[in-house]
Structure formats: C-alpha cells, structure tokens
Scaffold this active site. Sequence first.
Site, PDB file in Angstrom:
ATOM      1  N   CYS A  73       3.760  -1.388   1.817  1.00  0.00           N
ATOM      2  CA  CYS A  73       3.315  -0.862   3.108  1.00  0.00           C
ATOM      3  C   CYS A  73       2.058  -1.552   3.656  1.00  0.00           C
ATOM      4  O   CYS A  73       2.077  -2.032   4.782  1.00  0.00           O
ATOM      5  CB  CYS A  73       3.129   0.649   3.021  1.00  0.00           C
ATOM      6  SG  CYS A  73       2.152   1.215   1.631  1.00  0.00           S
ATOM      7  N   HIS A  75      -4.084   2.893   5.919  1.00  0.00           N
ATOM      8  CA  HIS A  75      -3.881   2.170   4.662  1.00  0.00           C
ATOM      9  C   HIS A  75      -4.237   0.689   4.741  1.00  0.00           C
ATOM     10  O   HIS A  75      -3.565  -0.168   4.159  1.00  0.00           O
ATOM     11  CB  HIS A  75      -2.438   2.352   4.178  1.00  0.00           C
ATOM     12  CG  HIS A  75      -2.286   2.199   2.689  1.00  0.00           C
ATOM     13  ND1 HIS A  75      -1.072   1.993   2.090  1.00  0.00           N
ATOM     14  CD2 HIS A  75      -3.191   2.221   1.695  1.00  0.00           C
ATOM     15  CE1 HIS A  75      -1.224   1.898   0.785  1.00  0.00           C
ATOM     16  NE2 HIS A  75      -2.517   2.040   0.516  1.00  0.00           N
TER      17      HIS A  75
END
Length: 194
Positions: A87, A147
């Site tokens: 990700c 993130h």
Amino acid sequence: MAQSSWSEYRPGQRFPGVIGRTTEESSPAWPQPVRAVAGAPNVLFIVFDDTGFGQFGCYGSPIETPNLDALAAGGLLYSNMHTTSLCSPSRSCIITGRNHHANGMAAITELATGYPGYDGQIPFENGFLSEMLLQHGYNTYMVGKWHLTQSEQESAAGPYDRWPLGRGFERFYGFLGGDTSQWYPDLVYDNHQV
C-alpha cells in the site's frame, strides 16, 4: 479621477491603483490570488487498498459497484496499472508519478531500514500531485488512510512536514498509519489528533 471597480494585478506587476492625498482621490488594487483557470477540471483520486480490477463491476466483476461504475462511465478506465503489491509504496507512486524506490518507499513505512530507497521518507523534491495542484489554484483535500509518514513521526509532537498538510493538502481527515481500529480509530483532523 479615482477608479471605482475592484482592481487586481499580478504580483510583480506595477500597482495599477491610484494613491492620492485623500481616500476619495485614491483607488485600491489587490494582488491577484492564484486561481484555477476557467474550465479547469476537478481532479479526484480514489485509492483502494488490497483490491484489483476484478473487484469492480466496470471491469466485469459479478460484484455490483454501481457508484464506481458511474464514475468510471464518465472518465478514464485504466487497463495497464502496475502496483508495487504494497500500500505505502503504491500510494507514493500514484501521488508523485515516480518509482517507489526513488520515493524511499520500497516497503511500507513501518519496515523502513535506513538504506537508500528504503528509508520511508519521500524526498521533498519528489513533488506530490497535491502540491502541484495547489500552486495552480486548486483546493486540495485528503480523506482516509495516509500511510506515507514513518510511525515515529505520527505523534502530536510531529514533525508535521510529512503529514498531508505538509505535502500540499489544505485539509485532512483520516488516519496517518497503515491501519487503525474500526471501532476506536486513531483519527487526525488537519494537524491534530481527534
């Protein structure tokens, strides 16, 4: 004679207003703010973690995704998208247009090792799409999973330069880390914890 209409000028150009002895003899002019050009398109990125083309109806999935199908019907469908299978690295590629190793994101931020390509810190010279759009008068907003900041930089102590507001987003609502509780999430609003 004083000017009566609202007057703007580009920064760096000569002041076009009138400065008289009194306010009645004067007319102001304002530096022109940066604005998106007339007719500029809206830009919307939707990033899904842990999904592939097979999960969306517009690509033939048996799963009904009517809202995504409607978005796809009015825009571009990708048929040759490559990801890094992780990700954070994929997100860094999408938002900068650069290779994940060039972004220092060869792995997720929690696995940063301190070696070139693996330090988990996207160089500031690798501009984010949000930074570029902001410079052209767009408003930018990020919602959801970020993130892209190392875990030790996600506390209220900062530093904040690698948080969304430090990378070209005017507003942010979401979580900074790779995951969070779905019942008691670690939410951030702009640059502060919720």
